[in-house]
Scaffold this active site. Structure first.
Site, PDB file in Angstrom:
ATOM      1  N   HIS A 364       0.828  -1.124   0.083  1.00 12.08           N
ATOM      2  CA  HIS A 364      -0.009   0.144   0.059  1.00 12.08           C
ATOM      3  C   HIS A 364       0.803   1.329   0.005  1.00 12.08           C
ATOM      4  O   HIS A 364       0.606   2.214  -0.512  1.00 12.08           O
ATOM      5  CB  HIS A 364      -0.907   0.084   1.167  1.00 12.08           C
ATOM      6  CG  HIS A 364      -1.527  -1.230   1.278  1.00 12.08           C
ATOM      7  ND1 HIS A 364      -1.815  -1.831   2.232  1.00 12.08           N
ATOM      8  CD2 HIS A 364      -1.996  -2.273   0.281  1.00 12.08           C
ATOM      9  CE1 HIS A 364      -2.933  -3.018   2.275  1.00 12.08           C
ATOM     10  NE2 HIS A 364      -2.524  -3.102   0.777  1.00 12.08           N
ATOM     11  N   ARG A 471      -9.192   3.193  -8.684  1.00 16.70           N
ATOM     12  CA  ARG A 471      -9.206   2.054  -7.903  1.00 16.70           C
ATOM     13  C   ARG A 471     -10.148   2.282  -6.633  1.00 16.70           C
ATOM     14  O   ARG A 471      -9.165   2.717  -5.750  1.00 16.70           O
ATOM     15  CB  ARG A 471      -7.559   1.631  -7.620  1.00 16.70           C
ATOM     16  CG  ARG A 471      -6.831   1.030  -8.950  1.00 16.70           C
ATOM     17  CD  ARG A 471      -5.304   0.773  -8.743  1.00 16.70           C
ATOM     18  NE  ARG A 471      -4.899  -0.017  -9.561  1.00 16.70           N
ATOM     19  CZ  ARG A 471      -3.762   0.286 -10.443  1.00 16.70           C
ATOM     20  NH1 ARG A 471      -3.405   1.404 -10.416  1.00 16.70           N
ATOM     21  NH2 ARG A 471      -3.301  -0.620 -11.370  1.00 16.70           N
ATOM     22  N   ARG A 507     -13.808   1.556 -10.724  1.00 16.60           N
ATOM     23  CA  ARG A 507     -14.144   0.169 -10.655  1.00 16.60           C
ATOM     24  C   ARG A 507     -14.367  -0.293  -9.259  1.00 16.60           C
ATOM     25  O   ARG A 507     -13.819   0.343  -8.252  1.00 16.60           O
ATOM     26  CB  ARG A 507     -12.433  -0.307 -10.695  1.00 16.60           C
ATOM     27  CG  ARG A 507     -12.072  -1.980 -10.685  1.00 16.60           C
ATOM     28  CD  ARG A 507     -10.883  -2.355 -10.890  1.00 16.60           C
ATOM     29  NE  ARG A 507      -9.928  -2.126 -10.067  1.00 16.60           N
ATOM     30  CZ  ARG A 507      -8.566  -2.490 -10.136  1.00 16.60           C
ATOM     31  NH1 ARG A 507      -8.183  -2.995 -11.333  1.00 16.60           N
ATOM     32  NH2 ARG A 507      -7.762  -2.061  -9.041  1.00 16.60           N
ATOM     33  N   GLU A 606      -9.121  -9.264 -17.636  1.00 10.19           N
ATOM     34  CA  GLU A 606      -7.783  -9.433 -16.865  1.00 10.19           C
ATOM     35  C   GLU A 606      -7.321 -11.024 -16.790  1.00 10.19           C
ATOM     36  O   GLU A 606      -6.557 -11.554 -16.323  1.00 10.19           O
ATOM     37  CB  GLU A 606      -7.828  -9.065 -15.185  1.00 10.19           C
ATOM     38  CG  GLU A 606      -8.346  -7.695 -15.242  1.00 10.19           C
ATOM     39  CD  GLU A 606      -8.103  -7.127 -13.804  1.00 10.19           C
ATOM     40  OE1 GLU A 606      -7.238  -6.673 -13.300  1.00 10.19           O
ATOM     41  OE2 GLU A 606      -9.255  -7.198 -13.197  1.00 10.19           O
ATOM     42  N   ASN A 629      -1.903  -5.826 -16.144  1.00 14.78           N
ATOM     43  CA  ASN A 629      -0.812  -6.308 -15.058  1.00 14.78           C
ATOM     44  C   ASN A 629      -1.439  -7.804 -14.854  1.00 14.78           C
ATOM     45  O   ASN A 629      -0.545  -8.626 -14.733  1.00 14.78           O
ATOM     46  CB  ASN A 629      -1.197  -5.766 -13.778  1.00 14.78           C
ATOM     47  CG  ASN A 629      -0.909  -4.144 -14.080  1.00 14.78           C
ATOM     48  OD1 ASN A 629      -0.106  -3.798 -14.962  1.00 14.78           O
ATOM     49  ND2 ASN A 629      -1.013  -3.174 -13.195  1.00 14.78           N
ATOM     50  N   ASP A 630      -2.935  -7.876 -14.561  1.00 11.73           N
ATOM     51  CA  ASP A 630      -3.050  -9.269 -14.350  1.00 11.73           C
ATOM     52  C   ASP A 630      -3.116 -10.181 -15.343  1.00 11.73           C
ATOM     53  O   ASP A 630      -2.720 -11.246 -15.413  1.00 11.73           O
ATOM     54  CB  ASP A 630      -4.414  -9.270 -13.669  1.00 11.73           C
ATOM     55  CG  ASP A 630      -4.314  -9.020 -12.315  1.00 11.73           C
ATOM     56  OD1 ASP A 630      -3.494  -9.733 -11.271  1.00 11.73           O
ATOM     57  OD2 ASP A 630      -5.065  -8.151 -11.612  1.00 11.73           O
ATOM     58  N   ARG A 640       2.957 -11.542 -10.700  1.00 16.82           N
ATOM     59  CA  ARG A 640       3.419 -10.277 -10.892  1.00 16.82           C
ATOM     60  C   ARG A 640       4.293  -9.685  -9.645  1.00 16.82           C
ATOM     61  O   ARG A 640       4.886  -8.698  -9.533  1.00 16.82           O
ATOM     62  CB  ARG A 640       2.201  -9.400 -11.367  1.00 16.82           C
ATOM     63  CG  ARG A 640       1.172  -9.421 -10.225  1.00 16.82           C
ATOM     64  CD  ARG A 640       0.076  -8.517 -10.632  1.00 16.82           C
ATOM     65  NE  ARG A 640      -0.063  -7.172 -10.318  1.00 16.82           N
ATOM     66  CZ  ARG A 640      -1.182  -6.645 -10.343  1.00 16.82           C
ATOM     67  NH1 ARG A 640      -2.495  -7.041 -11.019  1.00 16.82           N
ATOM     68  NH2 ARG A 640      -1.259  -5.299  -9.831  1.00 16.82           N
ATOM     69  N   CYS A 677      -5.661  -0.461 -19.204  1.00 17.17           N
ATOM     70  CA  CYS A 677      -5.264   0.424 -18.108  1.00 17.17           C
ATOM     71  C   CYS A 677      -4.324  -0.122 -16.894  1.00 17.17           C
ATOM     72  O   CYS A 677      -4.106   0.265 -15.974  1.00 17.17           O
ATOM     73  CB  CYS A 677      -6.539   0.703 -17.201  1.00 17.17           C
ATOM     74  SG  CYS A 677      -7.298  -0.708 -16.296  1.00 17.17           S
TER      75      CYS A 677
HETATM   76  C1  PEP Z   1      -4.232  -4.671 -14.069  1.00 24.25           C
HETATM   77  O1  PEP Z   1      -4.483  -5.739 -13.498  1.00 24.25           O
HETATM   78  O2  PEP Z   1      -3.824  -4.323 -15.022  1.00 24.25           O
HETATM   79  C2  PEP Z   1      -4.944  -3.608 -13.117  1.00 24.25           C
HETATM   80  C3  PEP Z   1      -5.129  -2.379 -13.801  1.00 24.25           C
HETATM   81  O3  PEP Z   1      -5.588  -3.790 -11.944  1.00 24.25           O
HETATM   82  P1  PEP Z   1      -4.733  -3.855 -10.534  1.00 24.25           P
HETATM   83  O4  PEP Z   1      -3.279  -3.565 -10.981  1.00 24.25           O
HETATM   84  O5  PEP Z   1      -5.151  -2.942  -9.801  1.00 24.25           O
HETATM   85  O6  PEP Z   1      -4.640  -5.313 -10.286  1.00 24.25           O
HETATM   86 MG    MG Z   2      -5.874  -6.269 -11.818  1.00 23.31          MG
END
Ligand code: PEP
Ligand code: MG
Length: 747
Positions: A364, A471, A507, A606, A629-630, A640, A677
């Site tokens: 965080h 977020r 989200r 994702e 990212n996911d 990740r 994103c």
């Molecule tokens: C992602 O997974 O790319 C995303 C934007 O969500 P977070 O990074 O919050 O999991």
């Molecule tokens: Mg994500």
């Protein structure tokens, strides 16, 4: 323990203090100390070995061994009995040194004559500084009292070293805390910063390790422990009853604070001549040394608790509170072992940089640092023990490097880097109000990711065209209690106010995996990233989701509203979540609240499964946003959060780009709006490639908008597309080298 022995030990410390107070050069002082200890302990030999570098010890002073060996005799860490004490941190006490495993004969010292050997580590707060040794000819084992006395002396020597009392040629650790140190950690937020150290929890400096009046010291210790206990009880009664982790920590504090053994050991140290502060620190050192050896996570946490408690006690004793009276420098770089998101927000944008010993990229604190665009380095091991308030420091968030007390060449190279960054910032500012239009005339929409109120000023300063990802979980993560509906609704309304005519994509709560709410019962899952998270939690326990949807509708108060559900893996999940939204609208309507004038409900893509969902899914959603990212971690099956694998696969890997392009095509066929994103949207080269394969809307952290816009405005996407296709046709694993080559010629 006999009274006599205590008197002896106190006498030895008293003499030691007199030596330390003398106006002698470093070497002379070390020599006097060894003579004094040998005399007081009635042994023939006393020697001090100090670290010359990370793994070499050097004989720095001796009484009894050949004086010619001083600054000549060296040994590697782990070598011989001295090296073993330094490596293990454990005492060696033997009546037959030459017959002991690991003994190494050093002919130049003349030590073959000595049979008995007692070596104790010289360490301060878990950091090994050297070894103190006594030896004698007769084959005897040193008594517990003698061992204890030598440990106490070693601690005083360590304290003196800390204060720079041994500044002699050849003394290995002369003027520590004045030398440059380079820390290699992990970058948590990019950027370079120069400033001065501001310790989140300043180290307490113990200036008087030896007691003047043991009775007075005992009194001071007891009074301070009482104050500590009252403070811990107060914290316990104020603690949120639902916060199990906090309660557990405080219970542990209380247990240690009331521990008779802890107090008794400190009292014994005082009766042997240490000051109250030094006695606390001696216990703390022991706990730190243990921390390094314990692998059990629970026990390590408890040892950390004891360490924190010792710090509190030291602050009470010395009156050096967190507020030491020192002024925060104008360009503070915050140094901490770890820090909570709320505390970090308190400092806010005043900080120029942050360096943590612990933490993780997804923690965080890292999220907050990113929101504030403050360069962050994590895993800078031992920085809290090395850095002193006010030290000059350079933070390189790109490389994960930290230069403490840098020398001039490093400073000037770093300044060049910062100047280049500043120039780039000026360039970005100059195109802030210009569109992200490529050379081939394609408009790309650039939005920003947000989640904290601290992000809002960036809406204007970055040139973002809206918030592509808000977020919402960050508001849940930074609190130690579940936020209330009214609280959330007010906050969402402020976000919408700040955005004005621009859209904000809210989200819904994305918790689970690495995002664990401190006040919700943690579920022990074998594989949290693949576990009960995001929309799965929202659908299984809809209470929080309903509350959040209501808060969003109320915040919109008749304005347009855009929401998106995270981590949807199949159509039914979206349908069910969307039905919750419809129910929420109906409830609000009945309650007489105004409904949004327009509503868009989308999903995050994702999981690879969603890329292959039926067309009907694509038609059902109002829009899709790729959470790269996911998506990337599941596509490559590479966690990740795991440093060992997280950089292993390139986003510009041909397989991944093909996969993304497949999504682009499906969206084109079904007329579904698509954006991206994940973090890659904010990396200029990646962003250009995403645009080249047809993604027209990118959402990123605010600081990335300038660099991404700058590259897009200088790129011809048709040409770039050809470069990607050619690399792909050639069978390149990643298109990156070809793209870099192409861009190098163009930019
Ligand atoms: C992602 O997974 O790319 C995303 C934007 O969500 P977070 O990074 O919050 O999991
Ligand atoms: Mg994500």
């Amino acid at each position: 323990m006999t009274q006599d022995f205590e008197t002896d030990s106190r006498q030895m410390l008293g003499r030691l203090r007199a030596v330390m107070a003398e106006d002698a050069a470093g070497q002379q002082r070390l020599d006097k100390i060894t003579t004094l200890i040998a005399e007081e302990m009635r042994t023939e030999v006393c020697s001090i070995y100090l670290f010359r570098d990370e793994d070499t010890l050097e004989l720095c002073a001796t009484e009894g061994l050949n004086p010619g060996a001083v600054h000549e005799t060296r040994m590697k860490l782990g070598e011989g009995l001295v090296g073993r004490v330094a490596r293990t941190g454990k005492i060696i006490n033997t009546d037959d040194a030459p017959g002991t495993r690991g003994f190494r004969y050093m002919p130049e010292t003349g030590e073959e004559a000595y049979s008995a050997f007692l070596g104790v580590p010289i360490q301060r707060l878990g950091e090994m500084l050297g070894v103190l040794v006594v030896q004698s000819k007769d084959a005897r084992s040193y008594s517990d009292d003698e061992i204890y006395a030598l440990e106490v002396v070693a601690m005083v020597i360590a304290e003196m070293a800390e204060l720079g009392a041994f500044v002699g040629e050849g003394a290995a650790m002369s003027a520590r805390h004045q030398q440059p140190v380079l820390f290699r950690g992990t970058g948590g937020q990019e950027g370079a910063a120069q400033g001065h150290v501001w310790l989140h929890e300043p180290r307490v400096v113990v200036t008087n390790p030896i007691a003047d009046d043991p009775h007075r010291e005992l009194e001071r210790l007891r009074e301070s422990v009482d104050e500590l206990r009252i403070g811990v009880d107060r914290m316990l009664s104020n603690a949120a009853s639902g916060d199990k982790d906090q309660l557990q920590v405080l219970e542990a504090y209380r247990m240690f604070a009331n521990s008779k053994g802890w107090l008794r050991r400190m009292e014994e140290d005082i009766s042997r001549g240490l000051s109250a502060e030094a006695a606390v620190e001696k216990e703390q050192s022991t706990a730190r040394a243990r921390m390094g050896q314990v692998s059990d996570a629970y026990l390590r946490d408890r040892l950390h608790d004891l360490d924190d408690l010792s710090n509190r006690l030291l602050r009470i004793l010395t009156g050096q509170g967190t507020l030491t009276g020192a002024d925060m420098p104008a360009d503070p770089i915050l140094i901490a072992r770890n820090i909570g998101p709320a505390e970090l927000l308190d400092y806010g944008r005043a900080l120029k940089g942050i360096v943590l010993e612990e933490g993780s990229v997804g923690s965080h604190a890292a999220i907050v640092a990113r929101a504030l665009a403050i360069p962050l380095v994590i895993h800078a091991s031992r920085i809290t023990t090395e850095a002193l308030n006010g030290d000059h420091i350079l933070v390189d968030g790109d490389q994960g490097a930290v230069h403490l007390r840098p020398d001039d060449t490093v400073v000037s190279a770093f300044r060049d880097k910062m100047a280049m960054q500043a120039q780039a910032q000026e360039r970005y500012a100059s195109i802030r109000d210009k569109p992200a239009e490529t050379l081939c005339g394609q408009r790309i929409t650039l939005k920003m990711n947000a989640g904290l109120m601290a992000d809002l000023p960036s809406l204007k300063s970055s040139g973002a065209e809206g918030v592509g990802l808000f977020r919402t979980e960050l508001q849940f993560l930074i609190r130690n209690h579940m936020p209330k509906r009214a609280e959330l609704s007010e906050l969402y309304a402020r976000v919408m106010d700040a955005a004005g005519d621009m859209r904000v994509v809210f989200r819904t709560l994305d918790i689970g995996s690495d995002k664990v709410l401190p006040y919700m019962k943690a579920v022990d899952e074998p594989n949290p990233a693949l576990g009960w998270r995001a929309v799965r939690v929202g659908l299984d326990k809809p209470g929080v989701m309903r509350m959040q949807l209501q808060a969003l509708i109320r915040a919109a108060a008749g304005r347009s509203l855009t929401i998106m559900f995270p981590f949807v893996a199949q159509r039914e999940e979206f349908t069910a979540a969307r039905a919750e939204m419809d129910k929420a609208l109906e409830r609000e309507r009945i309650l007489g609240h105004p409904l949004p004038e327009s509503l868009e409900v989308g999903a995050m893509l994702e999981t690879p499964s969603l890329a292959f969902a039926p067309d009907s899914f694509y038609r059902e959603v109002d829009f899709l946003s790729i959470g790269g990212n996911d998506l990337k971690q599941f596509f490559f099956a590479a966690d990740r959060e795991n440093e060992l694998v997280r950089r292993r696969y390139d986003t510009l890997n041909v397989s991944f780009l093909n996969f993304l392009e497949n999504i682009v095509q499906r969206c084109a066929v079904t007329d579904t709006r698509l954006s991206f994103c994940g973090e890659d949207a904010g990396r200029p080269i990646e962003a250009a490639c995403l645009a080249a394969i047809g993604i027209r809307s990118l959402s990123m952290r605010p600081a990335s908008i300038g660099p991404v816009k700058s590259i897009l405005r200088r790129t011809d996407l048709t040409e770039l597309r050809t470069v990607i296709d050619d690399a792909s046709a050639r069978g390149d694993q990643s298109v990156r080298p070809a793209v870099m080559e192409y861009l190098r010629g163009k930019l």
